[in-house]
Enzyme design. Structure first.
Site, PDB file in Angstrom:
ATOM      1  N   ASP A 168      48.341  37.901  45.463  1.00 45.34           N
ATOM      2  CA  ASP A 168      49.264  38.337  44.429  1.00 45.34           C
ATOM      3  C   ASP A 168      48.673  39.623  43.836  1.00 45.34           C
ATOM      4  OD1 ASP A 168      51.283  38.637  42.618  1.00 45.34           O
ATOM      5  OD2 ASP A 168      51.258  36.567  41.920  1.00 45.34           O
TER       6      ASP A 168
HETATM    7  C1  BGC Z   1      54.037  38.338  40.770  1.00 50.87           C
HETATM    8  C2  BGC Z   1      54.521  38.245  42.196  1.00 50.87           C
HETATM    9  C3  BGC Z   1      55.065  39.571  42.650  1.00 50.87           C
HETATM   10  C4  BGC Z   1      53.992  40.640  42.459  1.00 50.87           C
HETATM   11  C5  BGC Z   1      54.448  42.009  42.873  1.00 50.87           C
HETATM   12  C6  BGC Z   1      53.109  39.515  40.555  1.00 50.87           C
HETATM   13  O1  BGC Z   1      52.813  39.686  39.208  1.00 50.87           O
HETATM   14  O2  BGC Z   1      53.392  37.138  40.404  1.00 50.87           O
HETATM   15  O3  BGC Z   1      55.492  37.244  42.335  1.00 50.87           O
HETATM   16  O4  BGC Z   1      55.499  39.500  43.977  1.00 50.87           O
HETATM   17  O5  BGC Z   1      53.645  40.693  41.089  1.00 50.87           O
HETATM   18  O6  BGC Z   1      55.421  42.481  42.021  1.00 50.87           O
END
Ligand code: BGC
Length: 840
Positions: free
Chosen positions: A233
């Site tokens: 993530d």
């Molecule tokens: C989120 C993800 C997301 C990523 C990119 C993170 O903060 O938890 O679900 O895909 O950001 O935007």
């Protein structure tokens, strides 16, 4: 060959040959993103740049604003509420087309964490509280995306079921619960739908961060035979060696000079023998395999041709409108719905159009999606008010109350681009200034929310920017007190006709989540008295480097609250309007302050005085439908007094038209609840860690499993929903499972006993009386959808997979020999039919 799509991809040996052409430096460069959303290219092995993009509610693309709009699909809860894998596959195909249109190779979706508790800020983005329903809907989503050559990323692996301290929390889950609930959707989607990418969550589970944890290598690789890629993530990877040794393949975002723990540090770690180069090779193989699957590898397979349409095309609109309608759950109806188009109702076409009072803050500005990384900028959205007007009814609107805790983004008809700009319309002009105050660029924008992640390249500005200016004109419609202001982080000055209204530094606590900073940033408003028709010049200045999040992004949102009455005055006006109308539709719901990534809810009550509004309108006109516009459950303390309650989620850009279709009976409300809708906040698991640890004390007992155990009554049970016809569930019998399908099959016979064609979701639950192991009273084991004409009887076969009878022992899956009960019916609380299956 890819097991699901049938696409022939280069085999392991060929991928390794390509990896063999690269130096260690070249290999390690590939393991961290090139920027926020893309991977590096590597011409040496025929790899082109590969683009990743959020997210579940649409395909955002590389920029995140109104200039590059995206089709906005209904929320994940809405998709799950259809219980219709065919419908979800159609949405998957639509998303694949969107991805192709926007140059996206891999979608950062679906989110398959479970609704452990409705307080979780991202419930709207996850499908269900039930692992089987989540798995089936998630697999359909993944399959259709990938069949079209667009990668899916199943996220967030695992235990990211709430937001509070999500970046650091250690979630304690006992092993059986982890296997039977939280890992189950990942397992099914990896194994059955062959997902090409998995995202490792921010949090830890049972002591190890997910980007370092053994679960990746032992379970994902070892047990499930996963050959896809694991990405972190965004900013979730913190250590160099532990993450490299775990099966993490890609650290996002990049570049490594700014984010993530790899790059030079990983090169050094390999150099001194702390990380084996073979591990690096394996990661690069997985990147190349993903690239081959999405068509990013020269001499690799070519993904299928896909016709792409604009996000606002007729075909996209039809698909989204039908999906939204299919997701709406009619929870109560004493016969008021469907609404007649004419009054009197018994003289269709001869009476006058129905006089309908449309009430509530969400009727005028609907929420079509939740907040966070899933946010997209749709080309348009249809509010309930517009949808009901489009349907030709005689509609009058009253807002009823103010439910927003903060001022909304400035919008038409008040927000105009500065007069001196030639093609003035709704929006603002943005000016980018250097440290020396020189103009580095400028642009005209359509909206009032301006967000840049990692620099200003999406606005064509590559030089350093020290200050931003947003300039617009605000034109008053009615006279009165307007609130004008700005949301963001750092220092902002607001100038009204050249005079300073405020110079404020907006802050959040230091450990705040980036998503909260972007979705619920601090706000400063100033009152301005305006006469009807008066225009003022408004300028917001922002010192870019004054934001603590400047490394990640910059945000400027212009806010405007038009004049309005007090809640008492607005409620009285709404009730008077309802009393003078043939019927009323009250649309209540949550706001952007309440349901979003980055924070959890602290109450399930509707924000503001919406409950009071509903009660007053119900008292004024008994012919009142309450429509709930939320992504996840909210408390509805007046529900038993309402003639009809329709739960309608975040319905995507076609929300309002779909609502009119269902309220007027042109389309069946097709949804069934994918979660239990609570009557109160009693007994719900908490999202609040204690000393950095969140223990899932409730174990296996979430959602309906907890209500059954505790003997508590929810407001509406899991699986509940009624249509516009009625059904008799006539029989359930055991059947032969299809060859090769492990499990058993049942046949359920249902009859449409009403007077119109309809759709029923037949649900089968398993239970095990007198089990030697602790179990829920029942659990969902299979389901199917049937359509039938009035009087028609339909028999449907439902496969109950082997796993539905298994429990996790610590050493593996085990089936307790003996009798299991299978019950069939229309919801978890209405199961009139039962049969038994004896297992060896
Ligand atoms: C989120 C993800 C997301 C990523 C990119 C993170 O903060 O938890 O679900 O895909 O950001 O935007």
């Amino acid at each position: 060959m890819d097991a699901v799509t049938g696409v022939v991809i280069p085999d392991e040996a060929e991928l390794r040959r390509r990896v063999g052409r690269l130096s260690l430096e070249q290999k390690i460069r590939l393991l961290t993103g090139a920027d926020f959303w893309a991977l590096y290219d590597e011409p040496e092995v025929g790899l082109r740049r590969l683009v990743l993009s959020d997210g579940p509610a649409g395909v955002r693309g590389e920029s995140w604003d109104e200039r590059d709009s995206s089709a906005n699909v209904p929320s994940a809860t809405a998709l799950a509420a259809t219980w219709d894998t065919g419908r979800v596959e159609a949405i998957g195909l639509l998303l694949a087309r969107e991805a192709r249109r926007k140059g996206v190779d891999v979608l950062l979706a679906p989110t398959v964490n479970l609704h452990r508790t409705p307080y979780a800020g991202r419930c709207f983005e996850c499908f269900s509280e039930d692992p089987l329903l989540t798995a089936r809907i998630g697999a359909a989503y993944v399959r259709s995306l990938q069949r079209s050559g667009v990668g899916a990323t199943v996220k967030h692996f695992v235990g990211n079921d709430s937001e509070t301290q999500r970046m650091t929390v250690d979630v304690r889950i006992d092993e059986r619960t982890l296997r039977e609930l939280y890992l189950a959707p990942f397992e099914a989607i990896v194994r059955d739908a062959g997902a090409w990418a998995v995202m490792a969550a921010y949090n830890g589970v049972n002591g190890s961060p997910m980007t370092e944890g053994l679960l990746l290598r032992d379970i994902l690789h070892g047990e499930w035979g996963y050959d896809g890629l694991v990405m972190s993530d965004w900013t979730a990877a913190h250590t160099t060696e532990a993450t490299a040794q775990a099966a993490l393949d890609l650290a996002m975002p990049g570049p490594a000079s700014l984010y993530g723990p790899w790059g030079k540090a990983l090169l050094d770690a390999v150099g001194k023998g702390a990380v084996d180069e073979a591990l690096i090779d394996d990661k690069v193989v997985r990147i190349l395999r993903l690239a081959a699957r999405v068509g990013a590898l020269a001499d690799g397979p070519v993904p299928p041709e896909l016709a792409v349409e604009a996000a606002d095309s007729v075909a996209v609109a039809q698909e989204l409108r039908a999906a939204a309608a299919a997701s709406f759950v009619l929870a109560r109806n004493d016969g008021l719905l469907p609404l007649p188009r004419y009054e009197p109702a018994d003289r269709p076409g001869l009476g006058r159009p129905l006089h309908l009072a449309v009430i509530g803050p969400n009727a005028e500005v609907a929420r079509t999606m939740g907040g966070g990384s899933a946010t997209v900028f749709p080309p348009y959205t249809i509010s309930p008010l517009e949808g009901l007007r489009n349907a030709g009814l005689h509609v009058t609107y009253a807002p009823g109350v103010t439910s927003h805790l903060r001022g909304g983004a400035a919008r038409a008809p008040w927000l105009l681009r500065p007069d001196r700009v030639a093609d003035a319309g709704t929006g603002a002009e943005i000016r980018f200034l250097s440290e020396a105050g020189e103009l580095a660029g400028s642009e005209l924008r359509d909206g009032a929310t301006f967000m840049w992640l990692s620099g200003f390249a999406t606005s064509g500005v590559t030089e350093p920017v020290a200050r931003l200016e947003a300039r617009c004109v605000i034109r008053a419609t009615a006279g009165g007190e307007y609130q004008l202001g700005v949301s963001g982080l750092g220092r902002y000055r607001l100038l009204v006709d050249g005079a300073e209204a405020f110079d404020a530094t907006l802050t959040l606590p230091e450990d705040s989540d980036i998503s909260e900073a972007l979705m619920r940033p601090p706000q400063q408003l100033a009152p301005v008295q305006l006469a009807a028709g008066q225009s003022i010049d408004v300028v917001v200045e922002h010192d870019v480097n004054s934001s603590p999040f400047v490394r990640l992004g910059t945000l400027v949102q212009l806010n405007l609250v038009p004049p309005h009455g007090t809640d008492d005055e607005e409620i009285a006006a709404a009730a008077a309007l309802a009393a003078a109308s043939d019927a009323a539709v009250v649309v209540v719901g949550t706001t952007a302050d309440v349901e979003s990534e980055g924070f959890d809810r602290t109450t399930l009550a509707l924000p503001g005085r919406q409950d009071e509004l509903v009660r007053q309108v119900l008292a004024a006109n008994p012919r009142t439908v309450v429509v709930v516009n939320s992504g996840a459950p909210v408390l509805l303390p007046w529900a038993q007094d309402a003639a009809a309650v329709l739960l309608s989620w975040f319905g995507g850009q076609e929300y309002g038209d779909a609502l009119a279709d269902v309220l007027l009976g042109d389309v069946e409300p097709g949804g069934r609840l994918p979660m239990t809708w609570p009557a109160s906040e009693e007994g719900l698991p908490s999202t609040q860690p204690v000393d950095g640890v969140l223990t899932y004390h409730e174990g296996l007992f979430i959602g309906y499993r907890a209500y059954d155990r505790d003997g508590r009554e929810p407001l509406f049970p899991f699986g509940h929903g009624i249509g516009y016809t009625t059904w008799a569930h006539e029989s359930v019998t055991m059947d032969q499972a299809p060859a090769g399908a492990p499990g058993v099959a049942v046949c359920v016979q249902v009859r449409n006993t009403g007077s119109r064609r309809g759709r029923e979701t037949v649900q089968v639950y398993a239970s095990r009386p007198d089990s030697a192991v602790e179990r829920p009273a029942k659990w969902l084991a299979g389901f199917a959808i049937v359509d039938a004409d009035p009087g028609e009887t339909v028999t449907v076969g439902i496969l109950v997979p082997e796993r539905a009878f298994q429990h996790w022992t610590g050493d593996g899956w085990s089936t307790e020999p003996g009798s299991f009960v299978l019950s069939a019916g229309s919801s978890s609380a209405s199961l009139p039919l039962t049969t038994r299956v004896d297992l060896p």
